[in-house]
Enzyme design. Structure first.
Site, PDB file in Angstrom:
ATOM      1  N   PRO A   1       0.362 -10.666   4.341  1.00 40.35           N
ATOM      2  CA  PRO A   1      -1.094 -10.458   4.283  1.00 40.35           C
ATOM      3  C   PRO A   1      -1.382  -9.419   3.214  1.00 40.35           C
ATOM      4  CG  PRO A   1      -0.180  -9.343   6.182  1.00 40.35           C
ATOM      5  CD  PRO A   1       0.945 -10.137   5.587  1.00 40.35           C
ATOM      6  N   THR A   2      -2.473  -9.554   2.537  1.00 34.45           N
ATOM      7  CA  THR A   2      -2.775  -8.634   1.433  1.00 34.45           C
ATOM      8  C   THR A   2      -4.154  -8.026   1.621  1.00 34.45           C
ATOM      9  OG1 THR A   2      -3.638 -10.481   0.114  1.00 34.45           O
ATOM     10  CG2 THR A   2      -1.321  -9.901  -0.195  1.00 34.45           C
ATOM     11  N   GLY A   3      -4.436  -7.628   2.873  1.00 29.78           N
ATOM     12  CA  GLY A   3      -5.784  -7.202   3.223  1.00 29.78           C
ATOM     13  C   GLY A   3      -6.419  -6.227   2.255  1.00 29.78           C
ATOM     14  N   THR A   4      -5.822  -5.045   2.070  1.00 31.78           N
ATOM     15  CA  THR A   4      -6.449  -4.026   1.241  1.00 31.78           C
ATOM     16  C   THR A   4      -6.161  -4.224  -0.231  1.00 31.78           C
ATOM     17  OG1 THR A   4      -6.062  -2.522   3.100  1.00 31.78           O
ATOM     18  CG2 THR A   4      -6.834  -1.557   1.058  1.00 31.78           C
TER      19      THR A   4
ATOM     20  N   ALA B   1       6.378  -0.870   3.745  1.00 28.81           N
ATOM     21  CA  ALA B   1       5.261  -1.198   4.625  1.00 28.81           C
ATOM     22  C   ALA B   1       5.684  -1.387   6.070  1.00 28.81           C
ATOM     23  CB  ALA B   1       4.552  -2.457   4.132  1.00 28.81           C
TER      24      ALA B   1
ATOM     25  N   ASN C   1       8.362  -7.959  11.320  1.00 31.50           N
ATOM     26  CA  ASN C   1       7.385  -6.887  11.145  1.00 31.50           C
ATOM     27  C   ASN C   1       6.090  -7.245  11.884  1.00 31.50           C
ATOM     28  OD1 ASN C   1       6.537  -8.959   9.385  1.00 31.50           O
ATOM     29  ND2 ASN C   1       5.546  -7.482   8.050  1.00 31.50           N
ATOM     30  N   PRO C   2       5.078  -6.364  11.896  1.00 33.56           N
ATOM     31  CA  PRO C   2       3.894  -6.601  12.744  1.00 33.56           C
ATOM     32  C   PRO C   2       3.132  -7.889  12.498  1.00 33.56           C
ATOM     33  CG  PRO C   2       3.993  -4.294  12.165  1.00 33.56           C
ATOM     34  CD  PRO C   2       5.082  -4.968  11.391  1.00 33.56           C
ATOM     35  N   CYS C   3       3.104  -8.389  11.282  1.00 34.46           N
ATOM     36  CA  CYS C   3       2.358  -9.634  11.044  1.00 34.46           C
ATOM     37  C   CYS C   3       3.227 -10.868  10.969  1.00 34.46           C
ATOM     38  CB  CYS C   3       1.540  -9.500   9.766  1.00 34.46           C
ATOM     39  SG  CYS C   3       0.141  -8.395   9.979  1.00 34.46           S
TER      40      CYS C   3
ATOM     41  N   SER D   1       0.794  -1.238   0.000  1.00 36.97           N
ATOM     42  CA  SER D   1       0.000   0.000   0.000  1.00 36.97           C
ATOM     43  C   SER D   1       0.823   1.283   0.000  1.00 36.97           C
ATOM     44  CB  SER D   1      -0.967  -0.017   1.188  1.00 36.97           C
ATOM     45  OG  SER D   1      -1.968  -0.981   0.991  1.00 36.97           O
TER      46      SER D   1
ATOM     47  N   GLY E   1       4.676   0.270   9.554  1.00 38.01           N
ATOM     48  CA  GLY E   1       4.509  -0.448  10.816  1.00 38.01           C
ATOM     49  C   GLY E   1       5.871  -0.831  11.358  1.00 38.01           C
TER      50      GLY E   1
ATOM     51  N   GLU F   1       5.679 -11.975   8.972  1.00 37.49           N
ATOM     52  CA  GLU F   1       6.171 -12.641   7.773  1.00 37.49           C
ATOM     53  C   GLU F   1       7.527 -12.130   7.307  1.00 37.49           C
ATOM     54  OE1 GLU F   1       4.230  -8.990   6.070  1.00 37.49           O
ATOM     55  OE2 GLU F   1       3.849 -10.375   7.726  1.00 37.49           O
TER      56      GLU F   1
END
Length: 820
Positions: free
Chosen positions: A475-478, A143, A325-327, A128, A172, A329
């Protein structure tokens, strides 16, 4: 500008932005890969001519709404002055111009076209910040970041300052708090004692709460503590209550020594990081049991296998990896950043039905293009700190991953939880890993290896690379919403679900288009069926659907934890960094089930694991109509009073004491009166303005039923629990608080009354009393933080329901996500 950066011709002053939307040009199909005569940098590229030839992106309504809300340029008055085509062209042109740094005769026009088509066709999407900030003043395209935290007050609060700067730029942060000495340890310089890492985590949490990321996203953090830190027990329980450290994900860094002690059922050493001396021992099985219990209870902490991560550290001489990082990965060295992008696998299926197959040749071409794109990002990125600029350029790590994997499997007719599905995962990721390294090797030939190459593992392998890592499953949320694709390597979250249209407050039923197509072709589609499926999101228990279709459209909640982990391990086998994935459990799962999942993740070679037991948070975090959780704030069952015989309500006394609160609702202003007698709360009155008829009647009935229940001895907290979170058709913001419906407003008013009366006398008077837990972001005097909204199944920004996947909250209504 950093020393090793070069000014790129045709920079921001020539940015192409149309002031007003224009009529979309005729769609022209342009094939990539054609050889064009190179243009020298002195030649002026006719960007308008190129733009006019490019096709418009074909966005879904939800994808377009997300772009308009979060990504497209706006003027000072908030008016959108950029179209989706403008945005993709802005990004493509900016990233392509990095080629001039290495070659003044680079085919920049051709490459810009290929970058544009990859994004506009949703074959590839960068993270993003790259979409948001390319060729903009901020210019921060990464990111996530990892910051070091030392043991001195200066180092700790330098890290707090750096965190704020990173969050302001749109990123993040991940931290290891393992270097901070334990609570109670002596500090010679002050003759005092250390407060320990948990206290300092709270300082970081508050800093995050006050900084809104680039106007688009609030900062996310990862906190990691080694299992051998003396304060590990406090860390494991740090998020036992869901109102603490809500801007953090937390994970325990499990060492090989810990796992050895666990297998042997013995104690292991605790080490004071201040002097690296053993200061005690704990039972590995007991600590593991505590980790498992907390994960069962509310999903945290997760686990990362820190020694395994460092076993695959590509630059061991440059430093030890302490955090992710926060998630989870992207393991990173201190001051490193991640530059991520994802290929939409669902777009690489040729044919239909039994003739469907993967177009591996086109996938290979996209891997090469995306690798080049991400390496260019490093060149033009404006990093928020000079230390990050230096480290990111020294190792040049990129992370190419995937989304749309579940879509691909469905198009091929392969169930997610099958051996064939696992084989495809390995085959696809093996190709992406191999081809990204082939392209990185070619870039190294043209541009040179990454500066820390001599401190890496690659000289011994005879492999010359431009990038220390090339693959990550993020993760590819947005961006998956923009691309109309399934998220990351997750299975479908739901086959059908209810979505709140944030523009007109209508509730829509969203149907997976692949399921809709199959259902219509095979003759079992109906509107009634779709609504029934949307209540739970899955096909389990729904009659009239063939068994093979149910197998093909298995969802995250119906796939076994074992199959989740097997899929994570399959992708991890060919991924440099790590795999962001959530292992879903039913609410009935036991602590032993969680333990077995952790054991399997370690056995199969995963670098970490995140679990989520359905309904284990305060309120269910699912985007379907199902599951009413009946637990209190400590995740313990609410003890409801059950009467075996008819109960007569106690009489209402002549005199009662209480308050009236005015709350805005979607049906008009509500006036909620709560009274009590000497026993406790005994009645509620509800009056609603600007609405009569049915609305007034229903609210009057609600008030009478509540009052009868209160005078019959029902605990007010139980009533609050059952009413809070009920959604209506017109959610509305009131003083920074999202009111989902009239019952939800009553519940929140009762909850505040209960809190106030615990500290104030019975006859208290309320005059402009500020609510507890004020939101610090300036939305007004809101009562709930971002995580409170998440736990109440409501998006902070639009009130839509949210999903929990890949360790991240994602709103399918407006695209809100902490993750790219």
């Amino acid at each position: 500008m950093a020393e090793n950066q070069t000014q790129i011709p045709g920079g921001q002053t020539n940015l192409f932005i149309k002031e007003e939307p224009t009529t979309p040009p005729k769609v022209i199909t342009i094939e990539t890969g054609k050889k064009h005569k190179a243009k020298k940098s002195a030649d002026l590229i006719d960007w308008q001519r190129l733009y006019d030839k490019l096709p418009e992106p074909s966005l879904s309504p939800n994808g377009r709404m997300v772009l308009e809300k979060r990504y497209l340029f706006k003027d000072d008055e908030g008016k959108i002055i950029e179209s989706p085509k403008d945005m993709f062209f802005r990004v493509a042109r900016f990233i392509a111009r990095a080629e001039y740094i290495f070659d003044k005769d680079a085919e920049v026009e051709l490459l810009a076209k290929e970058f544009y088509l990859a994004m506009a066709r949703f074959d590839f999407m960068p993270n993003s910040p790259t979409l948001m900030n390319s060729d903009r003043k901020l210019g921060q395209l990464s990111a996530c970041f990892v910051l070091p935290i030392g043991d001195s007050m200066e180092e700790i609060f330098d890290a707090v300052k750096f965190t704020a700067l990173i969050h302001k730029s749109g990123g993040g942060t991940g931290f290891s708090f393992s270097r901070i000495r334990p609570q109670g340890d002596r500090i010679s310089s002050t003759s005092g004692t250390s407060s320990g890492p948990i206290t300092f985590m709270k300082a970081f949490n508050e800093a995050t709460e006050t900084v809104k990321q680039g106007g688009t996203r609030r900062g996310a953090n990862m906190a990691i503590l080694r299992a051998d830190h003396p304060d590990i027990e406090s860390f494991i329980a740090a998020k036992e209550k869901n109102d603490q450290l809500n801007n953090f994900n937390i994970s325990v860094a499990v060492t090989d020594k810990f796992m050895d002690a666990l297998r042997q059922g013995t104690d292991y050493d605790l080490v004071n990081p201040h002097n690296n001396k053993a200061v005690g021992q704990l039972s590995a099985p007991e600590i593991y049991k505590k980790i498992v219990y907390q994960a069962w209870k509310n999903g945290e902490p997760g686990i990362i296998f820190i020694d395994r991560i460092n076993k695959y550290n590509p630059t061991p001489a440059a430093g030890e990896i302490e955090s992710t990082n926060p998630c989870g990965e992207q393991p990173l060295l201190p001051y490193e950043a991640c530059n991520l992008g994802s290929i939409n696998l669902g777009n690489y299926v040729l044919g239909e039905g039994q003739n469907a197959k993967i177009d591996f040749d086109r996938l290979k071409s996209t891997v090469h293009l995306a690798t080049r794109f991400l390496d260019n990002v490093i060149e033009v990125n404006k990093y928020p700190l000079p230390q990050i600029d230096k480290m990111s350029r020294a190792n040049r790590k990129i992370g190419l991953g995937v989304m749309g994997f579940a879509d691909l499997l469905i198009k091929l007719g392969v169930p997610y939880n099958s051996e064939k599905g696992l084989k495809l995962a390995r085959k696809i990721m093996s190709l992406i890993d191999t081809e990204s390294k082939a392209m990185s090797s070619e870039l190294a030939r043209r541009r040179g290896v990454f500066p820390n190459y001599d401190q890496s593992i690659f000289p011994a392998k005879g492999l010359r690379l431009r990038n220390a890592t090339t693959t990550t499953i993020a993760p590819t949320g947005t961006i998956s919403i923009i691309s109309n694709a399934s998220s990351g390597v997750e299975p479908l979250f739901a086959v059908c679900y209810f979505r709140q249209n944030v523009l007109d407050n209508d509730t829509l039923t969203e149907v997976n288009p692949l399921f809709e197509k199959i259902a219509k072709e095979r003759g079992f589609y109906s509107e009634e069926l779709i609504k029934e499926i949307a209540e739970t999101g899955s096909l389990d228990g729904v009659e009239g659907i063939p068994s093979d279709v149910k197998e093909l459209f298995a969802t995250a909640q119906t796939i076994s934890p074992e199959d989740h982990i097997k899929m994570q391990a399959a992708f991890q086998e060919f991924t440099d960094n790590a795999v962001s994935k959530t292992v879903n459990f039913p609410n009935s799962a036991t602590e032993e089930d969680i333990k077995e999942a952790y054991d399997l993740a370690h056995k199969l070679g995963c670098k970490g694991v995140t679990v989520y037991r359905d309904g284990s948070r305060d309120t269910q975090v699912l985007n379907t109509g199902a599951t009413e959780n009946n637990q209190d704030s400590k995740n313990e069952p609410v003890k409801e009073v059950i009467y075996e015989t008819l109960v007569k309500p106690r009489p209402r006394p002549e005199v009662v004491v209480g308050t009236t609160e005015k709350i805005a609702s979607g049906l008009g202003d509500m006036y909620i009166t709560i009274d009590e007698d000497e026993v406790g709360i005994n009645e509620v009155f509800i009056r609603i303005g600007k609405s009569g008829g049915e609305a007034a009647a229903m609210n009057d009935a609600l008030a009478r039923i509540i009052s009868v229940a209160l005078r019959s001895g029902v605990d007010p907290k139980v009533i609050v629990k059952h009413l809070k979170g009920i959604r209506g058709s017109n959610p509305i913001w009131h003083n920074g608080e999202l009111i989902l419906s009239c019952p939800d407003a009553v519940a929140k008013a009762m909850e505040r009354y209960i809190k106030r009366k615990s500290t104030l006398p019975l006859n208290f008077k309320v005059e402009n009393q500020a609510p507890d837990n004020l939101e610090k972001e300036g939305k007004g005097s809101g009562y709930y933080s971002e995580s409170d909204h998440a736990l109440n199944n409501a998006c902070l920004e639009c009130g839509g329901k949210i999903d929990y996947e890949s360790g991240c909250y994602v709103c399918r209504d407006c695209g809100y996500s902490k993750c790219g």
